[in-house]
Design an enzyme around this catalytic site. Sequence first.
Site, PDB file in Angstrom:
ATOM      1  N   TYR A 117      26.570 -23.282  16.947  1.00 26.73           N
ATOM      2  CA  TYR A 117      26.071 -23.358  18.315  1.00 26.73           C
ATOM      3  C   TYR A 117      24.736 -22.628  18.483  1.00 26.73           C
ATOM      4  O   TYR A 117      23.974 -22.938  19.391  1.00 26.73           O
ATOM      5  CB  TYR A 117      27.122 -22.812  19.283  1.00 26.73           C
ATOM      6  CG  TYR A 117      28.378 -23.640  19.262  1.00 26.73           C
ATOM      7  CD1 TYR A 117      28.410 -24.909  19.835  1.00 26.73           C
ATOM      8  CD2 TYR A 117      29.529 -23.179  18.635  1.00 26.73           C
ATOM      9  CE1 TYR A 117      29.552 -25.689  19.784  1.00 26.73           C
ATOM     10  CE2 TYR A 117      30.675 -23.951  18.583  1.00 26.73           C
ATOM     11  CZ  TYR A 117      30.679 -25.201  19.158  1.00 26.73           C
ATOM     12  OH  TYR A 117      31.804 -25.984  19.106  1.00 26.73           O
ATOM     13  N   ARG A 167      34.320 -28.630  25.048  1.00 25.85           N
ATOM     14  CA  ARG A 167      34.420 -27.377  24.295  1.00 25.85           C
ATOM     15  C   ARG A 167      33.054 -27.016  23.704  1.00 25.85           C
ATOM     16  O   ARG A 167      32.639 -25.853  23.752  1.00 25.85           O
ATOM     17  CB  ARG A 167      35.464 -27.537  23.191  1.00 25.85           C
ATOM     18  CG  ARG A 167      35.637 -26.317  22.275  1.00 25.85           C
ATOM     19  CD  ARG A 167      36.851 -26.551  21.387  1.00 25.85           C
ATOM     20  NE  ARG A 167      36.930 -25.682  20.223  1.00 25.85           N
ATOM     21  CZ  ARG A 167      37.471 -24.461  20.230  1.00 25.85           C
ATOM     22  NH1 ARG A 167      37.961 -23.968  21.344  1.00 25.85           N
ATOM     23  NH2 ARG A 167      37.531 -23.750  19.122  1.00 25.85           N
ATOM     24  N   HIS A 219      37.812 -19.058  16.848  1.00 26.01           N
ATOM     25  CA  HIS A 219      37.366 -19.364  15.492  1.00 26.01           C
ATOM     26  C   HIS A 219      37.742 -18.224  14.553  1.00 26.01           C
ATOM     27  O   HIS A 219      37.474 -17.056  14.844  1.00 26.01           O
ATOM     28  CB  HIS A 219      35.844 -19.549  15.453  1.00 26.01           C
ATOM     29  CG  HIS A 219      35.386 -20.842  16.026  1.00 26.01           C
ATOM     30  ND1 HIS A 219      34.081 -21.074  16.436  1.00 26.01           N
ATOM     31  CD2 HIS A 219      36.051 -22.007  16.265  1.00 26.01           C
ATOM     32  CE1 HIS A 219      33.972 -22.298  16.899  1.00 26.01           C
ATOM     33  NE2 HIS A 219      35.150 -22.889  16.800  1.00 26.01           N
ATOM     34  N   HIS A 255      36.458 -32.911  23.265  1.00 30.13           N
ATOM     35  CA  HIS A 255      35.866 -31.843  22.461  1.00 30.13           C
ATOM     36  C   HIS A 255      34.421 -31.575  22.868  1.00 30.13           C
ATOM     37  O   HIS A 255      33.898 -30.485  22.632  1.00 30.13           O
ATOM     38  CB  HIS A 255      35.926 -32.202  20.974  1.00 30.13           C
ATOM     39  CG  HIS A 255      36.094 -31.010  20.081  1.00 30.13           C
ATOM     40  ND1 HIS A 255      37.227 -30.212  20.108  1.00 30.13           N
ATOM     41  CD2 HIS A 255      35.273 -30.457  19.153  1.00 30.13           C
ATOM     42  CE1 HIS A 255      37.094 -29.237  19.218  1.00 30.13           C
ATOM     43  NE2 HIS A 255      35.928 -29.353  18.635  1.00 30.13           N
ATOM     44  N   ARG A 288      40.853 -25.938  23.014  1.00 29.29           N
ATOM     45  CA  ARG A 288      41.027 -27.213  22.339  1.00 29.29           C
ATOM     46  C   ARG A 288      41.936 -28.091  23.192  1.00 29.29           C
ATOM     47  O   ARG A 288      42.796 -27.592  23.930  1.00 29.29           O
ATOM     48  CB  ARG A 288      41.654 -27.005  20.954  1.00 29.29           C
ATOM     49  CG  ARG A 288      40.815 -26.125  20.025  1.00 29.29           C
ATOM     50  CD  ARG A 288      41.550 -25.891  18.711  1.00 29.29           C
ATOM     51  NE  ARG A 288      40.770 -25.068  17.787  1.00 29.29           N
ATOM     52  CZ  ARG A 288      40.839 -23.734  17.720  1.00 29.29           C
ATOM     53  NH1 ARG A 288      41.663 -23.077  18.526  1.00 29.29           N
ATOM     54  NH2 ARG A 288      40.098 -23.067  16.854  1.00 29.29           N
ATOM     55  N   LYS A 327      45.018 -22.153  16.581  1.00 31.93           N
ATOM     56  CA  LYS A 327      45.230 -22.398  15.162  1.00 31.93           C
ATOM     57  C   LYS A 327      45.667 -21.108  14.471  1.00 31.93           C
ATOM     58  O   LYS A 327      45.246 -20.021  14.841  1.00 31.93           O
ATOM     59  CB  LYS A 327      43.945 -22.922  14.521  1.00 31.93           C
ATOM     60  CG  LYS A 327      43.578 -24.347  14.941  1.00 31.93           C
ATOM     61  CD  LYS A 327      42.365 -24.842  14.179  1.00 31.93           C
ATOM     62  CE  LYS A 327      42.055 -26.292  14.529  1.00 31.93           C
ATOM     63  NZ  LYS A 327      40.872 -26.792  13.776  1.00 31.93           N
TER      64      LYS A 327
END
Length: 306
Positions: A287, A255, A278, A252, A158, A182
């Site tokens: 994806y 990414r 994730h 992004h 990110r 995250k």
Amino acid sequence: MARYPFAVLWDVEGYLASLSGVSDNTRAAYARDVRQFVTWATRGGCPSPADLDRTRLRRYLAYLGTRGLSRRTVSRKAASVRSFLRYLSRTGTITTDPGRAMRTPSGPARLPRVLRAGDAAALLDGVAGAELPEADVERAIVLRDLAVLELLYGTGVRVSECCAITPADIDLRGRSVTVLGKGAKVRRIPLGQPAADAVGAYLQDGRAALVAPDFPTKAIFLNRRGRQLSPRDARRILERHPMPDGRRVHPHALRHAYATHLLEGGADLRTVQELLGHADLATTQIYTHLTRERLRAVYEATHPRA
């Protein structure tokens, strides 16, 4: 505090302080969503959180719907409110949690537009092929820009993770980078040779020209003022380096391209999930839809009986 006179009664600051293990951007988004909700509630005849009920929450969702927001945005704001109400219930500010029944339509996920491998290569090759200026700072900027772009596409990190990387996080010899993602989750990602070369060149011949003694920072990537590169600075890098056809892309997008190109190359979904950081496999599965759509487009454009 004066801007939000309701904050003490609703314990907004206490809620925000309880959000441990989330990024600054996530905390800022929760703060905006929760303050917006409490402002709406207090102006609409609900001065205390004890006055909340399911009817008022449904009215709030209806209010969000009148603002022309996307379903995804409404769902995110509702999730923020549910999290806030759980906190109020947990701390005893409210006796029951009306947010448990708060539901929003999920809606179809919006598929991001993804750069093709050739497009990504053209973007990076264009920056790599630029003539290096003689001035130290300008030379450093060119080297930095290439290192940032190679890192974003070569690792799929990110943009906020990229901006926070320090020299201790980079292993150029072992070709890997460690990032804090995250949920305060640390992950180690392989670093391709082009990215390793670009970062190495920037560290050796560029970064020192950008360092400002008045603003010491451990971050690798610095802006012209010597401060840590921000996500907004990273977006400006891509604005300065458009695609050969003139298109400009968001960080992004690199990414997205990283993940899609891995899957197209045969990587399994679980591996891509780990590389992207994730928490939920369903987030990564978007994806697979992208690659199926691309394969169908190629089939229909090339097969004589499509």
